[in-house]
Design an enzyme around this catalytic site. Structure first.
Site, PDB file in Angstrom:
ATOM      1  N   CYS A 103       0.832  -1.208   0.000  1.00 27.29           N
ATOM      2  CA  CYS A 103       0.000   0.000   0.000  1.00 27.29           C
ATOM      3  C   CYS A 103       0.870   1.263   0.000  1.00 27.29           C
ATOM      4  CB  CYS A 103      -0.968  -0.039   1.177  1.00 27.29           C
ATOM      5  SG  CYS A 103      -2.330   1.150   1.006  1.00 27.29           S
ATOM      6  N   HIS A 160      -3.546  -4.982   0.538  1.00 23.40           N
ATOM      7  CA  HIS A 160      -3.084  -5.442   1.853  1.00 23.40           C
ATOM      8  C   HIS A 160      -3.164  -6.965   1.957  1.00 23.40           C
ATOM      9  CE1 HIS A 160      -2.590  -1.654   4.152  1.00 23.40           C
ATOM     10  NE2 HIS A 160      -3.448  -1.180   3.262  1.00 23.40           N
ATOM     11  N   GLU A 209      -1.600  -8.843   3.940  1.00 26.43           N
ATOM     12  CA  GLU A 209      -1.534  -9.248   5.352  1.00 26.43           C
ATOM     13  C   GLU A 209      -2.913  -9.283   6.008  1.00 26.43           C
ATOM     14  OE1 GLU A 209      -1.946  -4.895   5.859  1.00 26.43           O
ATOM     15  OE2 GLU A 209      -1.040  -6.206   4.366  1.00 26.43           O
TER      16      GLU A 209
END
Length: 240
Positions: free
Chosen positions: A114, A216, A218
């Site tokens: 990001c 993202h 994660e």
């Protein structure tokens, strides 16, 4: 992957005054640490402020430039905008230094997430859209009002390193940004796009260990493609 688990540095959010702790603190969402651990690495949080950020890389097997607030527009000769938030000169300087140092060597894989992808582009001479809603397209929401995340589709260039790590060219991504790459820096190439044409992933033309996504991963540990991306990054770090 066997043997020693690779040590992965993750850049933290900038310092701020905590009302509850009554002192300055550094923070980082636990999802980054969980993702590194879940993919087989050991997470080490890197707060900004080091005078020589590149020297940190000597002790790491891999680097993650995390998301968060905006890069100062002065860093890329951009214009000010009332929606720009979370700017930290200290963090900008630290992460741009880390990105340039990682690019200057060939032994430390780094994953830019990001804001991290935007930092990479700025560090190499590119610039950013200051606020995507101003473009007036509206076909894809990259962030919901009140700064909430959302999801949308993205296509990945066949044959790209990113596609090889994801094992697919069509992904559903967790999106949480209002800025994006405008002018792509020399040396970078776009390898993933949202349906509205916004760049969602880039690769370095000559650095095989540089991976950058606007989304993202994660936050998508239940998505097999995103988990493959993270595990692939950790595997690269284990070989460094």
């Amino acid at each position: 992957m066997s043997g020693r688990r690779p040590l992965i540095g993750i850049s933290s959010y900038p310092r701020f005054n905590s009302r509850t702790a009554d002192r300055e603190v550094y923070t980082l969402p636990t999802s980054y640490v969980n993702a590194v651990r879940g993919a087989g690495g050991v997470a080490l949080i890197l707060p900004p402020g080091e005078a020589e950020p590149g020297r940190i890389l000597d002790g790491l097997d891999g680097l993650v430039l995390s998301g968060g607030g905006d890069v100062a527009p002065e860093r890329y000769a951009g214009r000010s905008h009332d929606k720009i938030y979370g700017v930290s000169e200290e963090r900008d300087s630290f992460e741009i230094g880390l990105a340039r140092a990682a690019l200057a060597r060939s032994d430390v894989p780094f994953l830019c997430i990001c804001r991290g992808m935007q930092v990479l582009n700025v560090a190499m001479g590119g610039d950013l859209h200051p606020h995507l809603p101003d473009l007036g397209d509206g076909t894809v929401e990259h962030r919901l009002p009140e700064r909430l995340h959302t999801h949308h589709g993205a296509r990945v260039a066949p044959g790209s390193r990113l596609a090889e790590l994801l094992c697919t060219t069509e992904v559903r991504v967790c999106s949480w940004h209002h800025q994006a790459i405008d002018r792509l820096a020399p040396g970078l190439k776009a390898v993933a796009w949202a349906e509205d044409g916004i760049i969602e992933g880039v690769e370095h033309e000559s650095h095989p260990l540089c991976i950058a996504v606007q989304w993202h991963p994660e936050m998508q540990l239940d998505d097999p493609a995103q988990l493959r991306l993270l595990r692939g990054f950790i595997e690269l770090a284990s070989r460094s």
